[in-house]
Design a protein around this motif. Structure first.
Motif, PDB file in Angstrom:
ATOM      1  N   ASP A 175      10.931 -15.038 -56.944  1.00  0.00           N
ATOM      2  CA  ASP A 175      10.356 -14.188 -58.015  1.00  0.00           C
ATOM      3  C   ASP A 175       9.891 -12.670 -57.823  1.00  0.00           C
ATOM      4  O   ASP A 175       9.754 -11.830 -58.842  1.00  0.00           O
ATOM      5  N   HIS A 176      10.099 -12.368 -56.523  1.00  0.00           N
ATOM      6  CA  HIS A 176       9.727 -10.930 -56.309  1.00  0.00           C
ATOM      7  C   HIS A 176      11.270 -10.401 -56.040  1.00  0.00           C
ATOM      8  O   HIS A 176      11.232  -9.073 -55.633  1.00  0.00           O
ATOM      9  N   GLY A 177      12.458 -11.087 -56.190  1.00  0.00           N
ATOM     10  CA  GLY A 177      13.641 -10.364 -56.096  1.00  0.00           C
ATOM     11  C   GLY A 177      14.252 -10.493 -54.704  1.00  0.00           C
ATOM     12  O   GLY A 177      15.383  -9.887 -54.245  1.00  0.00           O
ATOM     13  N   ARG A 178      13.672 -11.183 -53.753  1.00  0.00           N
ATOM     14  CA  ARG A 178      13.686 -11.132 -52.372  1.00  0.00           C
ATOM     15  C   ARG A 178      14.971 -12.350 -52.213  1.00  0.00           C
ATOM     16  O   ARG A 178      14.820 -13.280 -52.517  1.00  0.00           O
ATOM     17  N   PHE A 179      15.861 -12.086 -51.229  1.00  0.00           N
ATOM     18  CA  PHE A 179      17.170 -12.661 -50.940  1.00  0.00           C
ATOM     19  C   PHE A 179      16.497 -13.939 -50.236  1.00  0.00           C
ATOM     20  O   PHE A 179      15.892 -13.845 -49.174  1.00  0.00           O
ATOM     21  N   ILE A 180      17.094 -15.391 -50.798  1.00  0.00           N
ATOM     22  CA  ILE A 180      16.267 -16.460 -50.210  1.00  0.00           C
ATOM     23  C   ILE A 180      17.793 -17.163 -49.427  1.00  0.00           C
ATOM     24  O   ILE A 180      17.585 -17.330 -48.234  1.00  0.00           O
ATOM     25  N   ASP A 181      18.915 -17.095 -50.144  1.00  0.00           N
ATOM     26  CA  ASP A 181      19.831 -18.023 -49.521  1.00  0.00           C
ATOM     27  C   ASP A 181      21.113 -17.454 -50.557  1.00  0.00           C
ATOM     28  O   ASP A 181      20.966 -17.281 -51.442  1.00  0.00           O
ATOM     29  N   ASP A 182      22.363 -17.852 -49.693  1.00  0.00           N
ATOM     30  CA  ASP A 182      23.507 -17.696 -50.712  1.00  0.00           C
ATOM     31  C   ASP A 182      24.550 -18.582 -50.180  1.00  0.00           C
ATOM     32  O   ASP A 182      24.504 -19.315 -48.779  1.00  0.00           O
ATOM     33  N   ALA A 183      25.611 -19.191 -50.797  1.00  0.00           N
ATOM     34  CA  ALA A 183      26.672 -19.851 -50.247  1.00  0.00           C
ATOM     35  C   ALA A 183      28.111 -19.263 -51.180  1.00  0.00           C
ATOM     36  O   ALA A 183      28.065 -18.729 -52.264  1.00  0.00           O
ATOM     37  N   SER A 184      29.122 -19.230 -50.424  1.00  0.00           N
ATOM     38  CA  SER A 184      30.322 -18.808 -50.707  1.00  0.00           C
ATOM     39  C   SER A 184      31.670 -19.583 -50.560  1.00  0.00           C
ATOM     40  O   SER A 184      31.302 -20.520 -49.837  1.00  0.00           O
ATOM     41  N   TRP A 185      32.502 -19.464 -51.293  1.00  0.00           N
ATOM     42  CA  TRP A 185      33.605 -20.256 -51.195  1.00  0.00           C
ATOM     43  C   TRP A 185      34.915 -19.575 -51.597  1.00  0.00           C
ATOM     44  O   TRP A 185      34.684 -18.454 -52.234  1.00  0.00           O
ATOM     45  N   GLY A 186      35.839 -20.074 -51.158  1.00  0.00           N
ATOM     46  CA  GLY A 186      37.309 -19.440 -51.535  1.00  0.00           C
ATOM     47  C   GLY A 186      37.679 -17.967 -50.908  1.00  0.00           C
ATOM     48  O   GLY A 186      38.457 -17.265 -51.418  1.00  0.00           O
ATOM     49  N   GLY A 187      36.846 -17.520 -49.822  1.00  0.00           N
ATOM     50  CA  GLY A 187      37.272 -16.359 -49.384  1.00  0.00           C
ATOM     51  C   GLY A 187      36.356 -15.055 -49.403  1.00  0.00           C
ATOM     52  O   GLY A 187      36.563 -13.932 -48.845  1.00  0.00           O
ATOM     53  N   ARG A 188      35.285 -15.107 -50.612  1.00  0.00           N
ATOM     54  CA  ARG A 188      34.581 -14.054 -50.912  1.00  0.00           C
ATOM     55  C   ARG A 188      33.266 -14.364 -50.142  1.00  0.00           C
ATOM     56  O   ARG A 188      32.883 -15.665 -49.517  1.00  0.00           O
ATOM     57  N   HIS A 189      32.537 -13.188 -49.822  1.00  0.00           N
ATOM     58  CA  HIS A 189      31.420 -13.342 -48.999  1.00  0.00           C
ATOM     59  C   HIS A 189      30.199 -12.784 -49.662  1.00  0.00           C
ATOM     60  O   HIS A 189      30.480 -11.796 -50.403  1.00  0.00           O
ATOM     61  N   HIS A 190      29.174 -12.935 -49.112  1.00  0.00           N
ATOM     62  CA  HIS A 190      27.876 -12.340 -49.812  1.00  0.00           C
ATOM     63  C   HIS A 190      28.095 -10.635 -49.338  1.00  0.00           C
ATOM     64  O   HIS A 190      28.224 -10.469 -48.314  1.00  0.00           O
ATOM     65  N   ARG A 191      27.962  -9.733 -50.622  1.00  0.00           N
ATOM     66  CA  ARG A 191      28.140  -8.519 -50.352  1.00  0.00           C
ATOM     67  C   ARG A 191      26.785  -7.707 -49.841  1.00  0.00           C
ATOM     68  O   ARG A 191      26.965  -6.750 -49.364  1.00  0.00           O
ATOM     69  N   GLY A 192      25.610  -8.250 -50.332  1.00  0.00           N
ATOM     70  CA  GLY A 192      24.532  -7.594 -50.236  1.00  0.00           C
ATOM     71  C   GLY A 192      23.724  -7.715 -48.987  1.00  0.00           C
ATOM     72  O   GLY A 192      23.991  -7.619 -47.646  1.00  0.00           O
TER      73      GLY A 192
END
Length: 170
Positions: free
Chosen positions: A142-159
């Motif tokens: 709720d503060h906009g802090r990155f918690i987790d991400d998951a990618s598929w198909g060749g893209r990766h988290h950008r930030g």
């Protein structure tokens, strides 16, 4: 029990309480970018980005067991997730409103329209949120802090401007 033994026991218990309060929770860890980097006990545990069958934008294709993301609380304690967001690389964002995720449980966030329960919530979208071939699902608190991400198909988290990049391929 003598007065001095009781005093020693009281000081020992007080010191233990202070020390216990100073120990970071199991979901905090030291990191290279800050003294204690935040690592949430909440993770993206699954994604079904390509709904089975033909993509016809029907609620059936968008909804239950078709296009979804699973968010899991791995701790044993429930926590308020009000204001948390999940987003994709195209900027589609869903915000959790008045939601409490129980300890050691999972909520499935469906793209389509539906009735919210404690295990399933709906984004009430009439269009697909995920790219079938490649995308990244990002979870923020709720503060906009990155918690987790998951990618598929060749893209990766950008930030990960906060240094907490946890890219996983599903």
């Amino acid at each position: 029990m003598s007065h001095s033994i009781r005093r020693i026991a009281a000081v020992t218990l007080a010191a233990g309480a202070v020390f216990g309060a100073a120990v970071p929770p199991a979901c905090a860890q030291s990191g290279p970018h800050e003294a204690v980097a935040y690592r949430s006990c909440v993770v993206i545990s699954g994604v079904q980005a390509d709904s089975p069958g033909f993509d016809d934008r029907s609620n059936r294709s968008l909804n239950r067991n078709r296009e979804w993301i699973d968010v899991t609380n791995t701790s044993r304690h429930s926590a308020n997730r009000d204001g948390w967001t999940r987003s994709d690389e195209d900027g589609h964002t869903y915000t959790f409103h008045h939601y409490r995720l129980d300890g050691r449980s999972t909520v499935r966030v469906h793209t389509g329209i539906g009735r919210d329960t404690y295990r399933d919530v709906s984004q009430d979208r009439r269009n697909y949120a995920w790219d079938n071939r490649s995308d990244t699902a990002t979870l923020r608190n709720d503060h906009g802090r990155f918690i987790d991400d998951a990618s598929w198909g060749g893209r990766h988290h950008r930030g990960g401007h906060d240094g907490n990049h946890h890219d996983r391929r599903l």
